[in-house]
Design a protein around this motif. Sequence first.
Motif, PDB file in Angstrom:
ATOM      1  N   HIS A 144      27.605  35.455  42.234  1.00  0.00           N
ATOM      2  CA  HIS A 144      26.809  35.656  41.531  1.00  0.00           C
ATOM      3  C   HIS A 144      27.453  34.229  40.307  1.00  0.00           C
ATOM      4  CE1 HIS A 144      30.209  37.104  38.926  1.00  0.00           C
ATOM      5  NE2 HIS A 144      30.280  37.984  40.768  1.00  0.00           N
ATOM      6  N   ASP A 187      35.390  34.156  39.494  1.00  0.00           N
ATOM      7  CA  ASP A 187      34.573  35.323  39.400  1.00  0.00           C
ATOM      8  C   ASP A 187      33.074  35.064  39.732  1.00  0.00           C
ATOM      9  OD1 ASP A 187      33.366  37.694  39.484  1.00  0.00           O
ATOM     10  OD2 ASP A 187      34.270  38.444  37.654  1.00  0.00           O
ATOM     11  N   GLY A 188      32.517  34.949  41.217  1.00  0.00           N
ATOM     12  CA  GLY A 188      31.565  35.154  41.464  1.00  0.00           C
ATOM     13  C   GLY A 188      30.626  33.399  41.681  1.00  0.00           C
ATOM     14  N   GLU A 221      25.071  39.382  37.811  1.00  0.00           N
ATOM     15  CA  GLU A 221      25.886  40.353  39.089  1.00  0.00           C
ATOM     16  C   GLU A 221      26.689  41.463  37.549  1.00  0.00           C
ATOM     17  OE1 GLU A 221      29.375  41.595  40.533  1.00  0.00           O
ATOM     18  OE2 GLU A 221      29.198  40.661  38.250  1.00  0.00           O
ATOM     19  N   GLU A 222      27.147  40.785  36.095  1.00  0.00           N
ATOM     20  CA  GLU A 222      28.400  41.484  35.798  1.00  0.00           C
ATOM     21  C   GLU A 222      27.975  42.195  34.605  1.00  0.00           C
ATOM     22  OE1 GLU A 222      31.198  41.001  36.019  1.00  0.00           O
ATOM     23  OE2 GLU A 222      31.558  38.883  35.984  1.00  0.00           O
ATOM     24  N   HIS A 234      33.753  36.037  47.570  1.00  0.00           N
ATOM     25  CA  HIS A 234      34.392  36.357  46.010  1.00  0.00           C
ATOM     26  C   HIS A 234      35.952  36.777  46.445  1.00  0.00           C
ATOM     27  CE1 HIS A 234      34.890  38.404  42.040  1.00  0.00           C
ATOM     28  NE2 HIS A 234      33.148  38.471  42.144  1.00  0.00           N
ATOM     29  N   HIS A 282      30.308  45.099  43.988  1.00  0.00           N
ATOM     30  CA  HIS A 282      29.249  42.954  44.113  1.00  0.00           C
ATOM     31  C   HIS A 282      28.375  43.354  44.962  1.00  0.00           C
ATOM     32  CE1 HIS A 282      33.175  41.728  43.912  1.00  0.00           C
ATOM     33  NE2 HIS A 282      34.123  43.018  44.723  1.00  0.00           N
TER      34      HIS A 282
HETATM   35 ZN   LIG Z   1      31.860  38.714  40.910  1.00  0.00          ZN
END
Ligand SMILES: [Zn+2]
Length: 418
Positions: free
Chosen positions: A84, A95-96, A130-131, A190, A358
Amino acid sequence: MADPTSEPTEAAFLSDFAELSAIGATERGGVHREAATHADGLGREWLRGWFAEHGLRCRVDAVGNMYGCAEPVPGAPYVLVGSHLDSQPTSGRFDGAYGVLAGAYAAASVAAAPPEAARCNVAAVNWFNEEGSRFSPSLMGSSVFVGKRTAEEVLETVGADGVTVREALRAIGFDGQDSPPRPASFAEIHIEQGRTLVDEGFDIGVVTRNWAAYKYAVTVEGEQAHTGATHMRYRRDALVGASQVVLAVRAVADEFGGAVLGSVGQLTVEPNSPVVVPSRVRLAADLRSLDVDLLEQAHQSLLARIAEIVEAGEVGVGVQGATLRPSLPYHEAGVALAGAVADDLGLRWRTLPTMAGHDSVNLRDLVPTVMLFVPSVNGISHNENEYTTDDQMITGLRMLTATTRRMVAGALETVSVP
Ligand SMILES: [Zn+2]
Protein backbone atom coordinates in the motif's frame (compact mmCIF):
# COMPACT_ATOMS: atom_id res chain seq x y z
CA MET A 1 11.84 6.69 -20.66
CA ALA A 2 12.96 3.16 -19.84
CA ASP A 3 12.84 0.39 -22.41
CA PRO A 4 9.72 -1.53 -21.32
CA THR A 5 11.17 -4.87 -22.43
CA SER A 6 14.33 -4.66 -20.31
CA GLU A 7 14.52 -5.60 -16.64
CA PRO A 8 14.73 -2.61 -14.30
CA THR A 9 17.96 -2.39 -12.32
CA GLU A 10 18.63 -2.33 -8.59
CA ALA A 11 20.30 1.08 -8.82
CA ALA A 12 17.15 2.40 -10.44
CA PHE A 13 15.13 0.94 -7.56
CA LEU A 14 16.97 3.06 -5.01
CA SER A 15 16.62 6.28 -7.00
CA ASP A 16 12.94 5.52 -7.66
CA PHE A 17 12.42 4.87 -3.95
CA ALA A 18 13.98 8.26 -3.17
CA GLU A 19 11.66 9.92 -5.73
CA LEU A 20 8.60 8.24 -4.28
CA SER A 21 9.67 9.16 -0.73
CA ALA A 22 9.82 12.84 -1.74
CA ILE A 23 6.06 12.82 -2.41
CA GLY A 24 4.26 14.01 0.70
CA ALA A 25 7.63 14.16 2.48
CA THR A 26 7.88 15.65 5.97
CA GLU A 27 10.77 17.78 7.21
CA ARG A 28 12.05 14.94 9.38
CA GLY A 29 12.46 12.38 6.61
CA GLY A 30 9.06 10.73 6.81
CA VAL A 31 5.91 11.01 4.72
CA HIS A 32 2.38 12.23 5.37
CA ARG A 33 0.29 10.55 2.71
CA GLU A 34 -3.04 9.46 4.15
CA ALA A 35 -5.44 7.60 1.86
CA ALA A 36 -6.92 9.58 -1.04
CA THR A 37 -5.41 12.89 0.07
CA HIS A 38 -3.68 15.19 -2.43
CA ALA A 39 -0.30 13.65 -1.48
CA ASP A 40 -1.62 10.10 -1.94
CA GLY A 41 -2.97 11.20 -5.33
CA LEU A 42 0.49 12.44 -6.34
CA GLY A 43 2.06 9.15 -5.21
CA ARG A 44 -0.52 7.27 -7.26
CA GLU A 45 0.12 9.44 -10.34
CA TRP A 46 3.81 8.69 -9.96
CA LEU A 47 3.13 4.95 -9.77
CA ARG A 48 0.81 5.09 -12.79
CA GLY A 49 3.63 6.78 -14.74
CA TRP A 50 6.07 4.11 -13.58
CA PHE A 51 3.73 1.34 -14.73
CA ALA A 52 3.44 2.96 -18.17
CA GLU A 53 7.22 3.41 -18.49
CA HIS A 54 7.79 -0.23 -17.67
CA GLY A 55 5.16 -1.79 -19.90
CA LEU A 56 2.59 -2.56 -17.19
CA ARG A 57 -1.01 -1.71 -18.09
CA CYS A 58 -2.66 0.23 -15.26
CA ARG A 59 -6.11 -0.73 -14.08
CA VAL A 60 -7.93 1.11 -11.27
CA ASP A 61 -10.96 -0.54 -9.69
CA ALA A 62 -14.02 1.01 -8.03
CA VAL A 63 -12.32 1.48 -4.65
CA GLY A 64 -9.06 2.87 -6.00
CA ASN A 65 -6.95 -0.30 -5.94
CA MET A 66 -4.28 0.06 -8.66
CA TYR A 67 -2.94 -2.86 -10.68
CA GLY A 68 0.02 -2.74 -13.10
CA CYS A 69 -0.69 -5.73 -15.33
CA ALA A 70 1.40 -7.80 -17.73
CA GLU A 71 -0.22 -10.66 -19.61
CA PRO A 72 2.35 -13.05 -21.07
CA VAL A 73 -0.18 -15.93 -20.78
CA PRO A 74 -3.43 -14.65 -22.32
CA GLY A 75 -6.47 -15.48 -20.20
CA ALA A 76 -4.51 -16.97 -17.28
CA PRO A 77 -5.01 -15.70 -13.71
CA TYR A 78 -2.55 -13.26 -12.14
CA VAL A 79 0.13 -13.48 -9.50
CA LEU A 80 -0.45 -10.21 -7.62
CA VAL A 81 2.48 -8.60 -5.85
CA GLY A 82 2.43 -5.39 -3.84
CA SER A 83 1.36 -3.52 -0.72
CA HIS A 84 0.00 0.00 0.00
CA LEU A 85 1.14 3.57 -0.77
CA ASP A 86 -0.99 5.30 1.87
CA SER A 87 0.62 6.21 5.20
CA GLN A 88 -0.28 7.14 8.74
CA PRO A 89 0.01 10.88 9.59
CA THR A 90 3.67 12.01 10.00
CA SER A 91 4.82 8.46 9.39
CA GLY A 92 7.75 6.57 7.90
CA ARG A 93 8.59 6.35 4.21
CA PHE A 94 9.07 2.54 4.15
CA ASP A 95 5.77 1.21 5.53
CA GLY A 96 3.80 -0.02 2.52
CA ALA A 97 5.58 2.10 -0.10
CA TYR A 98 8.65 -0.15 -0.07
CA GLY A 99 6.42 -3.15 -0.80
CA VAL A 100 4.55 -1.38 -3.60
CA LEU A 101 7.75 -0.34 -5.38
CA ALA A 102 9.41 -3.73 -4.79
CA GLY A 103 6.24 -5.36 -6.16
CA ALA A 104 6.32 -3.10 -9.22
CA TYR A 105 9.97 -4.00 -9.85
CA ALA A 106 9.31 -7.71 -9.32
CA ALA A 107 6.33 -7.64 -11.70
CA ALA A 108 8.23 -5.67 -14.37
CA SER A 109 11.28 -7.94 -14.08
CA VAL A 110 9.25 -11.11 -14.41
CA ALA A 111 7.17 -9.62 -17.25
CA ALA A 112 10.34 -8.61 -19.13
CA ALA A 113 11.78 -12.13 -18.85
CA PRO A 114 8.99 -14.57 -17.93
CA PRO A 115 9.91 -18.10 -16.86
CA GLU A 116 9.87 -20.58 -19.76
CA ALA A 117 6.73 -22.43 -18.76
CA ALA A 118 4.89 -19.41 -17.36
CA ARG A 119 1.44 -20.43 -16.16
CA CYS A 120 0.24 -17.11 -14.72
CA ASN A 121 0.22 -13.46 -15.57
CA VAL A 122 1.65 -10.92 -13.15
CA ALA A 123 0.40 -7.62 -11.73
CA ALA A 124 1.89 -5.11 -9.32
CA VAL A 125 -0.70 -3.80 -6.87
CA ASN A 126 -1.29 -0.80 -4.62
CA TRP A 127 -4.16 -1.56 -2.21
CA PHE A 128 -6.35 1.40 -1.20
CA ASN A 129 -6.34 2.62 2.42
CA GLU A 130 -4.44 -0.09 4.23
CA GLU A 131 -3.75 2.23 7.17
CA GLY A 132 -7.29 3.18 8.18
CA SER A 133 -6.32 6.59 9.58
CA ARG A 134 -8.32 8.98 7.40
CA PHE A 135 -11.05 6.44 6.71
CA SER A 136 -11.73 3.61 9.16
CA PRO A 137 -11.44 0.63 9.17
CA SER A 138 -8.06 -0.34 7.79
CA LEU A 139 -7.35 -2.78 4.91
CA MET A 140 -10.24 -1.31 2.89
CA GLY A 141 -9.16 -1.97 -0.68
CA SER A 142 -8.05 -5.54 -0.10
CA SER A 143 -11.24 -6.24 1.90
CA VAL A 144 -13.33 -5.33 -1.14
CA PHE A 145 -11.05 -7.33 -3.43
CA VAL A 146 -11.56 -10.52 -1.39
CA GLY A 147 -15.30 -9.90 -0.88
CA LYS A 148 -15.32 -9.12 2.87
CA ARG A 149 -16.80 -5.68 2.19
CA THR A 150 -18.77 -4.27 -0.70
CA ALA A 151 -17.44 -1.44 -2.82
CA GLU A 152 -20.59 0.53 -2.03
CA GLU A 153 -20.13 0.39 1.76
CA VAL A 154 -16.50 1.47 1.40
CA LEU A 155 -17.37 4.33 -0.99
CA GLU A 156 -20.01 5.62 1.45
CA THR A 157 -17.58 5.65 4.41
CA VAL A 158 -17.22 9.16 5.84
CA GLY A 159 -13.84 10.33 7.16
CA ALA A 160 -13.25 12.60 10.15
CA ASP A 161 -13.21 15.57 7.74
CA GLY A 162 -16.77 14.78 6.55
CA VAL A 163 -15.64 13.66 3.09
CA THR A 164 -16.67 10.25 1.76
CA VAL A 165 -14.27 7.77 0.20
CA ARG A 166 -16.18 8.25 -3.07
CA GLU A 167 -15.66 12.02 -3.03
CA ALA A 168 -12.02 11.71 -2.00
CA LEU A 169 -11.16 9.19 -4.73
CA ARG A 170 -12.98 11.32 -7.32
CA ALA A 171 -11.07 14.41 -6.22
CA ILE A 172 -7.72 12.75 -6.91
CA GLY A 173 -8.91 11.04 -10.12
CA PHE A 174 -8.74 7.47 -8.83
CA ASP A 175 -12.44 6.56 -8.83
CA GLY A 176 -11.80 3.75 -11.28
CA GLN A 177 -14.10 1.56 -13.33
CA ASP A 178 -11.76 -1.26 -14.32
CA SER A 179 -12.37 -4.82 -13.27
CA PRO A 180 -9.61 -6.17 -11.05
CA PRO A 181 -7.38 -8.93 -12.45
CA ARG A 182 -8.39 -12.50 -11.57
CA PRO A 183 -5.95 -13.64 -8.88
CA ALA A 184 -3.95 -16.88 -8.76
CA SER A 185 -1.84 -15.98 -5.73
CA PHE A 186 -0.41 -12.98 -3.84
CA ALA A 187 2.99 -11.95 -2.51
CA GLU A 188 3.73 -8.98 -0.25
CA ILE A 189 6.98 -7.68 1.17
CA HIS A 190 6.96 -5.21 4.07
CA ILE A 191 9.25 -3.85 6.73
CA GLU A 192 9.03 -5.99 9.86
CA GLN A 193 8.04 -3.07 12.14
CA GLY A 194 9.60 -5.04 15.00
CA ARG A 195 13.13 -5.93 16.16
CA THR A 196 13.35 -9.68 15.65
CA LEU A 197 15.23 -9.72 12.34
CA VAL A 198 17.61 -6.95 13.38
CA ASP A 199 18.32 -8.38 16.83
CA GLU A 200 19.00 -11.85 15.46
CA GLY A 201 20.86 -10.83 12.29
CA PHE A 202 18.46 -12.14 9.64
CA ASP A 203 17.98 -10.75 6.10
CA ILE A 204 14.44 -11.99 5.53
CA GLY A 205 11.44 -13.01 7.61
CA VAL A 206 8.86 -15.43 6.24
CA VAL A 207 5.51 -14.88 7.93
CA THR A 208 3.70 -17.98 9.19
CA ARG A 209 0.76 -16.50 11.11
CA ASN A 210 -0.75 -13.16 12.17
CA TRP A 211 -1.41 -11.99 15.71
CA ALA A 212 -5.08 -11.85 16.65
CA ALA A 213 -6.55 -8.41 17.30
CA TYR A 214 -9.65 -6.93 18.81
CA LYS A 215 -10.47 -3.46 17.47
CA TYR A 216 -12.88 -1.31 19.42
CA ALA A 217 -15.02 1.72 18.65
CA VAL A 218 -16.10 3.19 21.99
CA THR A 219 -18.29 6.20 22.80
CA VAL A 220 -18.21 7.83 26.24
CA GLU A 221 -21.28 9.96 26.99
CA GLY A 222 -21.32 12.80 29.50
CA GLU A 223 -23.13 16.11 29.59
CA GLN A 224 -22.04 19.40 28.12
CA ALA A 225 -21.60 22.11 30.77
CA HIS A 226 -19.74 25.35 31.56
CA THR A 227 -16.23 24.66 32.94
CA GLY A 228 -16.39 27.86 34.97
CA ALA A 229 -19.93 27.78 36.28
CA THR A 230 -20.79 24.15 36.99
CA HIS A 231 -20.09 22.74 40.45
CA MET A 232 -18.03 19.55 40.44
CA ARG A 233 -20.87 17.48 41.89
CA TYR A 234 -22.98 18.25 38.82
CA ARG A 235 -20.40 17.42 36.20
CA ARG A 236 -20.62 14.44 33.90
CA ASP A 237 -17.29 14.79 32.13
CA ALA A 238 -16.97 12.51 29.11
CA LEU A 239 -13.22 13.13 28.88
CA VAL A 240 -12.70 11.99 32.46
CA GLY A 241 -14.57 8.78 31.57
CA ALA A 242 -12.55 8.37 28.36
CA SER A 243 -9.33 8.78 30.34
CA GLN A 244 -10.45 5.93 32.59
CA VAL A 245 -11.01 3.79 29.48
CA VAL A 246 -7.51 4.64 28.20
CA LEU A 247 -6.00 3.54 31.53
CA ALA A 248 -8.20 0.43 31.57
CA VAL A 249 -6.75 -0.68 28.21
CA ARG A 250 -3.23 -0.22 29.60
CA ALA A 251 -4.13 -2.11 32.78
CA VAL A 252 -5.51 -5.01 30.74
CA ALA A 253 -2.30 -5.24 28.71
CA ASP A 254 -0.25 -5.12 31.94
CA GLU A 255 -2.22 -8.07 33.33
CA PHE A 256 -0.63 -10.37 30.73
CA GLY A 257 3.02 -9.47 31.15
CA GLY A 258 3.77 -8.59 27.54
CA ALA A 259 1.70 -11.30 25.83
CA VAL A 260 -1.13 -8.84 25.14
CA LEU A 261 -0.62 -5.41 23.59
CA GLY A 262 -3.13 -2.58 23.85
CA SER A 263 -3.54 1.13 23.25
CA VAL A 264 -6.08 3.81 22.55
CA GLY A 265 -4.80 5.53 19.40
CA GLN A 266 -7.53 8.04 18.73
CA LEU A 267 -9.76 10.35 20.77
CA THR A 268 -12.39 12.65 19.33
CA VAL A 269 -13.61 15.12 21.92
CA GLU A 270 -16.93 16.98 21.56
CA PRO A 271 -17.43 19.85 21.49
CA ASN A 272 -13.68 20.32 22.15
CA SER A 273 -13.83 23.88 23.44
CA PRO A 274 -11.59 25.27 26.22
CA VAL A 275 -14.52 26.34 28.40
CA VAL A 276 -16.89 23.41 27.90
CA VAL A 277 -17.01 20.19 29.91
CA PRO A 278 -16.84 17.54 27.14
CA SER A 279 -20.19 15.96 26.33
CA ARG A 280 -18.96 13.03 24.29
CA VAL A 281 -15.67 11.32 23.44
CA ARG A 282 -15.25 8.72 20.74
CA LEU A 283 -12.18 6.55 20.95
CA ALA A 284 -10.52 3.78 18.98
CA ALA A 285 -8.69 1.07 20.90
CA ASP A 286 -7.07 -2.23 20.11
CA LEU A 287 -5.87 -5.31 21.98
CA ARG A 288 -3.58 -7.85 20.27
CA SER A 289 -2.02 -11.20 21.07
CA LEU A 290 -0.59 -14.18 19.25
CA ASP A 291 -2.55 -16.36 21.68
CA VAL A 292 -6.27 -16.22 20.94
CA ASP A 293 -7.25 -17.54 24.39
CA LEU A 294 -5.25 -14.83 26.14
CA LEU A 295 -6.80 -12.25 23.83
CA GLU A 296 -10.28 -13.47 24.72
CA GLN A 297 -9.41 -13.19 28.43
CA ALA A 298 -8.09 -9.68 27.83
CA HIS A 299 -11.27 -8.77 25.96
CA GLN A 300 -13.43 -9.97 28.87
CA SER A 301 -11.24 -8.09 31.34
CA LEU A 302 -11.63 -4.86 29.35
CA LEU A 303 -15.42 -5.26 29.20
CA ALA A 304 -15.48 -5.82 32.99
CA ARG A 305 -13.36 -2.72 33.60
CA ILE A 306 -15.62 -0.66 31.34
CA ALA A 307 -18.66 -1.92 33.29
CA GLU A 308 -16.99 -0.64 36.49
CA ILE A 309 -16.46 2.79 34.92
CA VAL A 310 -20.16 2.92 34.03
CA GLU A 311 -21.17 1.72 37.51
CA ALA A 312 -19.29 4.62 39.08
CA GLY A 313 -22.07 6.74 37.61
CA GLU A 314 -20.49 9.79 35.99
CA VAL A 315 -20.55 8.66 32.35
CA GLY A 316 -22.14 6.16 30.00
CA VAL A 317 -19.86 4.00 27.86
CA GLY A 318 -21.00 2.25 24.71
CA VAL A 319 -18.84 -0.27 22.88
CA GLN A 320 -20.17 0.04 19.32
CA GLY A 321 -17.70 -2.23 17.66
CA ALA A 322 -15.52 -5.03 18.97
CA THR A 323 -14.18 -6.64 15.83
CA LEU A 324 -12.02 -9.71 16.13
CA ARG A 325 -9.30 -10.35 13.57
CA PRO A 326 -8.46 -14.00 14.21
CA SER A 327 -4.95 -15.42 14.25
CA LEU A 328 -4.63 -17.68 11.22
CA PRO A 329 -1.76 -19.41 9.45
CA TYR A 330 -0.30 -18.51 6.07
CA HIS A 331 -0.09 -21.37 3.57
CA GLU A 332 2.59 -23.91 4.41
CA ALA A 333 3.44 -24.29 0.72
CA GLY A 334 4.06 -20.53 0.49
CA VAL A 335 6.31 -20.59 3.56
CA ALA A 336 8.20 -23.56 2.08
CA LEU A 337 8.53 -21.80 -1.29
CA ALA A 338 9.90 -18.63 0.30
CA GLY A 339 12.33 -20.66 2.42
CA ALA A 340 13.59 -22.51 -0.66
CA VAL A 341 14.04 -19.23 -2.56
CA ALA A 342 15.91 -17.66 0.38
CA ASP A 343 18.19 -20.72 0.58
CA ASP A 344 18.86 -20.52 -3.17
CA LEU A 345 19.85 -16.87 -2.74
CA GLY A 346 22.06 -17.71 0.25
CA LEU A 347 20.07 -15.49 2.61
CA ARG A 348 19.77 -15.72 6.38
CA TRP A 349 16.06 -16.15 7.02
CA ARG A 350 13.65 -17.30 9.69
CA THR A 351 9.93 -17.75 10.08
CA LEU A 352 7.98 -15.43 12.39
CA PRO A 353 4.43 -14.21 13.03
CA THR A 354 3.29 -10.72 12.08
CA MET A 355 2.12 -8.55 14.95
CA ALA A 356 0.66 -5.87 12.66
CA GLY A 357 -2.17 -6.46 10.18
CA HIS A 358 -1.41 -6.44 6.45
CA ASP A 359 -3.35 -6.69 3.20
CA SER A 360 -1.92 -10.20 2.89
CA VAL A 361 -4.12 -11.20 5.87
CA ASN A 362 -7.11 -10.55 3.59
CA LEU A 363 -5.62 -12.04 0.43
CA ARG A 364 -4.62 -15.18 2.33
CA ASP A 365 -8.31 -16.02 2.73
CA LEU A 366 -8.79 -16.00 -1.05
CA VAL A 367 -5.59 -17.31 -2.68
CA PRO A 368 -2.23 -18.85 -1.71
CA THR A 369 -0.25 -15.97 -0.21
CA VAL A 370 3.39 -15.34 0.69
CA MET A 371 4.28 -12.61 3.21
CA LEU A 372 7.90 -11.49 3.55
CA PHE A 373 9.65 -9.07 5.92
CA VAL A 374 12.84 -7.06 5.62
CA PRO A 375 14.47 -5.73 8.80
CA SER A 376 13.35 -2.47 10.44
CA VAL A 377 16.29 -0.74 12.12
CA ASN A 378 15.49 -0.55 15.87
CA GLY A 379 12.00 -1.84 15.08
CA ILE A 380 10.74 1.74 14.65
CA SER A 381 7.48 2.10 12.70
CA HIS A 382 4.56 4.50 12.23
CA ASN A 383 7.23 7.10 12.98
CA GLU A 384 9.30 9.39 10.73
CA ASN A 385 12.48 7.63 11.93
CA GLU A 386 11.44 4.33 10.36
CA TYR A 387 14.53 3.00 8.55
CA THR A 388 15.65 0.07 6.43
CA THR A 389 19.08 0.21 4.77
CA ASP A 390 19.59 0.23 0.99
CA ASP A 391 21.24 -3.20 1.19
CA GLN A 392 18.32 -4.63 3.18
CA MET A 393 15.87 -3.19 0.63
CA ILE A 394 17.80 -4.64 -2.33
CA THR A 395 18.07 -8.05 -0.65
CA GLY A 396 14.31 -7.98 -0.13
CA LEU A 397 13.76 -6.98 -3.76
CA ARG A 398 15.84 -9.96 -4.97
CA MET A 399 13.89 -12.24 -2.66
CA LEU A 400 10.51 -10.93 -3.81
CA THR A 401 11.46 -11.05 -7.49
CA ALA A 402 12.70 -14.65 -7.30
CA THR A 403 9.60 -15.69 -5.33
CA THR A 404 7.28 -13.96 -7.82
CA ARG A 405 9.07 -15.69 -10.71
CA ARG A 406 8.46 -19.11 -9.11
CA MET A 407 4.82 -18.24 -8.49
CA VAL A 408 4.36 -17.15 -12.13
CA ALA A 409 5.82 -20.53 -13.10
CA GLY A 410 2.98 -22.12 -11.12
CA ALA A 411 4.74 -22.91 -7.82
CA LEU A 412 1.64 -22.41 -5.67
CA GLU A 413 -0.99 -23.39 -8.23
CA THR A 414 -2.18 -26.55 -6.52
CA VAL A 415 -2.32 -25.10 -3.01
CA SER A 416 -5.81 -24.96 -1.57
CA VAL A 417 -6.94 -22.07 0.59
CA PRO A 418 -7.96 -23.03 4.16
ZN1 LIG B 1 1.98 -1.20 6.11
